[in-house]
Scaffold this active site. Structure first.
Site, PDB file in Angstrom:
ATOM      1  CB  THR A 149      22.622 -37.778 -68.284  1.00 32.38           C
ATOM      2  OG1 THR A 149      23.470 -37.917 -67.144  1.00 32.38           O
ATOM      3  CG2 THR A 149      21.696 -38.968 -68.396  1.00 32.38           C
TER       4      THR A 149
ATOM      5  CG  HIS B  15      12.848 -28.596 -83.850  1.00 30.41           C
ATOM      6  ND1 HIS B  15      12.231 -27.414 -84.190  1.00 30.41           N
ATOM      7  CD2 HIS B  15      14.166 -28.320 -83.779  1.00 30.41           C
ATOM      8  CE1 HIS B  15      13.147 -26.457 -84.309  1.00 30.41           C
ATOM      9  NE2 HIS B  15      14.321 -26.981 -84.062  1.00 30.41           N
TER      10      HIS B  15
ATOM     11  N   GLY C 156      20.362 -28.578 -83.691  1.00 31.75           N
ATOM     12  CA  GLY C 156      21.144 -28.168 -84.850  1.00 31.75           C
ATOM     13  C   GLY C 156      22.185 -27.105 -84.516  1.00 31.75           C
TER      14      GLY C 156
ATOM     15  CG  ASN D 133      17.352 -21.223 -92.504  1.00 33.89           C
ATOM     16  OD1 ASN D 133      18.426 -21.133 -93.101  1.00 33.89           O
ATOM     17  ND2 ASN D 133      16.967 -20.336 -91.616  1.00 33.89           N
TER      18      ASN D 133
ATOM     19  CB  CYS E  28      16.837 -17.456 -85.260  1.00 35.05           C
ATOM     20  SG  CYS E  28      16.784 -19.234 -85.288  1.00 35.05           S
TER      21      CYS E  28
HETATM   22  N1  PLP Z   1      20.425 -24.705 -89.198  1.00 33.78           N
HETATM   23  C1  PLP Z   1      19.335 -24.468 -89.938  1.00 33.78           C
HETATM   24  C2  PLP Z   1      19.447 -24.451 -91.430  1.00 33.78           C
HETATM   25  C3  PLP Z   1      18.098 -24.242 -89.319  1.00 33.78           C
HETATM   26  O1  PLP Z   1      17.021 -24.002 -90.066  1.00 33.78           O
HETATM   27  C4  PLP Z   1      18.038 -24.259 -87.907  1.00 33.78           C
HETATM   28  C5  PLP Z   1      16.769 -23.962 -87.203  1.00 33.78           C
HETATM   29  O2  PLP Z   1      15.943 -23.190 -87.674  1.00 33.78           O
HETATM   30  C6  PLP Z   1      19.206 -24.534 -87.178  1.00 33.78           C
HETATM   31  C7  PLP Z   1      20.378 -24.744 -87.859  1.00 33.78           C
HETATM   32  C8  PLP Z   1      19.187 -24.599 -85.676  1.00 33.78           C
HETATM   33  O3  PLP Z   1      18.601 -25.801 -85.247  1.00 33.78           O
HETATM   34  P1  PLP Z   1      18.035 -25.945 -83.756  1.00 33.78           P
HETATM   35  O4  PLP Z   1      16.740 -25.220 -83.726  1.00 33.78           O
HETATM   36  O5  PLP Z   1      17.843 -27.419 -83.553  1.00 33.78           O
HETATM   37  O6  PLP Z   1      19.059 -25.396 -82.840  1.00 33.78           O
END
Ligand code: PLP
Length: 388
Positions: free
Chosen positions: A241, A205, A69, A155, A328
């Site tokens: 790849t 994921h 993401g 999120n 994060c």
């Molecule tokens: N965007 C949102 C709303 C998310 O919740 C997250 C991951 O927590 C991401 C982007 C980032 O995704 P990734 O973990 O695949 O880099």
């Protein structure tokens, strides 16, 4: 163990596991190779593209695979900015509660001379707590706006944004619309045509697929500029790849979760109501975000006089996996930018608890969790000598 951190990541589902094992063993070729082994891998890659496109109402040629993401958000936004700058359009509209993958990309563009409007989601003009209104978006668009980027659902607090209405406004005004759908894919229905979405980011994921795989949907005709230099994989839009096991696992997981989307959402909404009702009864608990316009699996509260980290550690001791919000930012004592954006004070924001359900959770687990949260909050307050 009671796992209630599905917004951070989900367990790999069986169809994804099976698809991955097949690509890690027999079907191990490089999709760019001409020989039979490569062509078999290329066929799996194409089939994965078809499956993912069908799940979101797109065409296979509009799907680009990424490492997740974060990369999908970065590339979508930077591409739109690059195209905008070519025509002198250097204004972007977003919200104050986007994921850091979006916010930090926008801040980087700000340093390069772009102007960003981060819409406020705390005032009466919102469409609910933590919900941006289409009128706010319409009012922020200017003649020099090259992009609107608004997440499909938050999120941390799970609030669902009016993506279809924002898409319609952007289409009418001729502005590109990107949505970070990382938390909604596989959980809420997405149709990029009906919702007038120009670009969209997904991450495997979050819906039963593996970590390290994602997708950009970019509407036909839009230019997607590569972030890196390299080979011509992904039609020159993303060199390197392809991670075929992860891509095949992601396609299988999205297909599986979309097949079960309504039944899973119904079940999770019942558990969500049970959990919200149970925790609301704890004195000094404050629900974060709109009660109704929220993802079926999301429960988020702040507790007065409590520090998240201690609460999480004590819940972990009781076998409950929970979170303070975005994975994060956990590990740091900073109040969440999302909670500040909806108007919580820094003190209240530091007492956050996010519980995100998955299809395997049971009513018994919910009741056990409510008891554990009630007892732990009371214990922490008694240690601090705070009465509620
Ligand atoms: N965007 C949102 C709303 C998310 O919740 C997250 C991951 O927590 C991401 C982007 C980032 O995704 P990734 O973990 O695949 O880099």
């Amino acid at each position: 163990m009671i796992y209630l951190d599905n917004a951070a990541t989900t367990k790999l589902c069986t169809p994804a596991y099976d698809a991955m094992v097949s690509c890690l063993t027999g079907n191990f070729g490089n999709p760019s190779s001409i020989h039979a082994s490569g062509q078999k891998a290329a066929a799996t890659l194409y089939r994965s593209r078809e499956i993912i496109a069908a799940c979101i109402g797109a065409e296979p040629s509009e799907i680009t695979f990424t490492s997740g993401g974060t990369e999908a958000d970065n590339q979508s936004i930077l591409s739109a900015a690059l195209s905008g700058a070519e025509t002198g359009k250097k204004h972007i509209v977003s919200t104050a509660f986007e994921h850091h993958a979006v916010i930090n990309t926008l801040k980087k563009l700000e340093k390069q001379g772009f102007e960003i409007t981060f819409l406020d989601v705390s005032g009466p003009e919102c469409g609910g707590e933590g919900v941006v209104s289409p009128e706010q978006v319409a009012g922020a668009i200017r003649p020099d706006t090259c992009l609107v980027t608004v997440m499909s659902a938050n999120n941390e607090i799970g609030t669902i944004q009016p993506v279809g209405e924002i898409g319609r406004i952007c289409r009418e005004k001729g502005v590109s619309f990107h949505t970070d759908a990382v938390q909604t894919a596989g959980h809420l229905r997405i149709n990029v045509r009906e919702q007038n979405i120009d670009m969209l980011s997904l991450s495997a994921h979050k819906f039963g697929g593996p970590k390290g795989a994602g997708v950009i949907f970019a509407r036909k005709g839009l230019k997607l500029s590569p972030l890196m230099e390299g080979g011509s994989q992904e039609r020159g839009k993303r060199p390197g790849t392809e991670n075929l096991p992860a891509i095949a696992g992601m396609a299988a997981a999205l297909e599986y979760s979309c097949k079960n989307i309504d039944a899973d959402a119904d079940r999770m909404r019942k558990l969500q109501d049970r959990l919200i009702d149970g925790i609301s009864a704890i004195p000094g608990s404050i629900l974060s975000g709109d009660r109704v316009k929220r993802l079926p699996g999301n429960v988020h509260f702040c507790f007065e006089g409590i520090e998240s980290e201690t609460l999480l550690l004590l819940l972990d001791n009781k076998g409950i996996c929970a979170s303070a919000g975005s994975a994060c930012v956990s590990g740091s004592l900073e109040p969440s930018h999302v909670l500040l954006a909806i108007g919580r004070t820094p003190e209240i924001a530091l007492g956050a608890l996010r519980l995100t359900l998955g299809p395997d959770n049971t009513p018994e687990e919910i009741d056990e969790t409510v008891d554990a949260v009630r007892e732990t909050v009371a214990k922490l307050r008694s240690l601090r000598g705070t009465l509620y």
